[in-house]
Motif scaffolding. Structure first.
Motif, PDB file in Angstrom:
ATOM      1  N   UNK A  53       0.822  -1.214   0.000  1.00  0.00           N
ATOM      2  CA  UNK A  53       0.000   0.000   0.000  1.00  0.00           C
ATOM      3  C   UNK A  53       0.855   1.262   0.000  1.00  0.00           C
ATOM      4  N   UNK A  54       1.859   1.378   0.871  1.00  0.00           N
ATOM      5  CA  UNK A  54       2.693   2.584   0.822  1.00  0.00           C
ATOM      6  C   UNK A  54       3.421   2.769  -0.508  1.00  0.00           C
ATOM      7  N   UNK A  55       3.834   1.675  -1.153  1.00  0.00           N
ATOM      8  CA  UNK A  55       4.498   1.806  -2.461  1.00  0.00           C
ATOM      9  C   UNK A  55       3.536   2.405  -3.467  1.00  0.00           C
ATOM     10  N   UNK A  56       2.318   1.856  -3.523  1.00  0.00           N
ATOM     11  CA  UNK A  56       1.334   2.385  -4.495  1.00  0.00           C
ATOM     12  C   UNK A  56       1.041   3.858  -4.220  1.00  0.00           C
ATOM     13  N   UNK A  57       0.856   4.208  -2.950  1.00  0.00           N
ATOM     14  CA  UNK A  57       0.544   5.600  -2.622  1.00  0.00           C
ATOM     15  C   UNK A  57       1.711   6.524  -2.951  1.00  0.00           C
ATOM     16  N   UNK A  58       2.933   6.083  -2.689  1.00  0.00           N
ATOM     17  CA  UNK A  58       4.106   6.904  -2.980  1.00  0.00           C
ATOM     18  C   UNK A  58       4.268   7.108  -4.479  1.00  0.00           C
ATOM     19  N   UNK A  59       4.006   6.081  -5.268  1.00  0.00           N
ATOM     20  CA  UNK A  59       4.082   6.235  -6.728  1.00  0.00           C
ATOM     21  C   UNK A  59       3.044   7.251  -7.198  1.00  0.00           C
ATOM     22  N   UNK A  60       1.838   7.192  -6.639  1.00  0.00           N
ATOM     23  CA  UNK A  60       0.821   8.195  -7.004  1.00  0.00           C
ATOM     24  C   UNK A  60       1.291   9.607  -6.655  1.00  0.00           C
ATOM     25  N   UNK A  61       1.868   9.757  -5.467  1.00  0.00           N
ATOM     26  CA  UNK A  61       2.393  11.067  -5.059  1.00  0.00           C
ATOM     27  C   UNK A  61       3.532  11.509  -5.977  1.00  0.00           C
ATOM     28  N   UNK A  62       4.382  10.572  -6.363  1.00  0.00           N
ATOM     29  CA  UNK A  62       5.500  10.908  -7.256  1.00  0.00           C
ATOM     30  C   UNK A  62       5.007  11.417  -8.605  1.00  0.00           C
ATOM     31  N   UNK A  63       3.991  10.781  -9.138  1.00  0.00           N
ATOM     32  CA  UNK A  63       3.426  11.228 -10.422  1.00  0.00           C
ATOM     33  C   UNK A  63       2.914  12.649 -10.277  1.00  0.00           C
ATOM     34  N   UNK A  64       2.220  12.913  -9.175  1.00  0.00           N
ATOM     35  CA  UNK A  64       1.703  14.261  -8.920  1.00  0.00           C
ATOM     36  C   UNK A  64       2.840  15.270  -8.743  1.00  0.00           C
ATOM     37  N   UNK A  65       3.956  14.815  -8.157  1.00  0.00           N
ATOM     38  CA  UNK A  65       5.096  15.700  -7.918  1.00  0.00           C
ATOM     39  C   UNK A  65       5.958  15.898  -9.168  1.00  0.00           C
ATOM     40  N   UNK A  66       5.591  15.238 -10.265  1.00  0.00           N
ATOM     41  CA  UNK A  66       6.291  15.464 -11.525  1.00  0.00           C
ATOM     42  C   UNK A  66       7.348  14.438 -11.890  1.00  0.00           C
ATOM     43  N   UNK A  67       7.419  13.327 -11.167  1.00  0.00           N
ATOM     44  CA  UNK A  67       8.395  12.288 -11.505  1.00  0.00           C
ATOM     45  C   UNK A  67       7.973  11.575 -12.783  1.00  0.00           C
TER      46      UNK A  67
END
Length: 135
Positions: free
Chosen positions: A81-95
């Motif tokens: 769950x934390x991996x999926x959420x972090x990837x979503x945040x990364x996409x939003x942050x421009x990664x």
């Protein structure tokens, strides 16, 4: 082969029966659906909370999230769950997808191939879901 259940299978069956007894709605509970209750923060909010918090010349939110993803990759399957959420945040942050994949792949040397493969599967899943949402 025997039809007898292992102790783990018996424990899981008993836990499922207990959950249904406590709350019948738990029978159809899906942990991945629970993640949808936690939206991705806007990039500006992430930058405010996580980026350059120590000093004005410090790491930005995207870099901090890439470091978080590296650490979560090393935790393996316990961090789905934390991996999926972090990837979503990364996409939003421009990664970019490449930055996310490279961060996970780099962890294969430290966490091992199975942990890296699992994190890569989870990231790919999120990126595919995100692609569908953009349509």
């Amino acid at each position: 082969m025997s039809d007898q259940k292992t102790p783990f299978e018996l424990m899981m069956t008993q836990a499922q029966e207990m959950a249904k007894a406590f709350n019948p709605a738990l029978e159809s509970f899906a942990p991945k659906e629970f993640e949808k209750l936690w939206p991705t923060m806007p990039k500006d909010i992430m930058e405010f909370w996580f980026g350059k918090g120590m000093s004005k010349d410090g790491l930005d939110a995207k870099t901090r999230l890439l470091l978080t993803l590296a650490g979560l990759t090393m935790q393996g399957a316990q961090a789905d769950t934390p991996v999926r959420m972090t990837v979503r945040h990364l996409i939003e942050a421009g990664a970019t997808k490449d930055e996310i994949a490279e961060t996970i792949a780099h962890m294969s040397m430290f966490a091992g191939i199975p942990a890296m493969t699992r994190a890569m599967e989870l990231a790919r899943e999120v990126m595919e879901d995100n692609k569908d949402d953009a349509k």
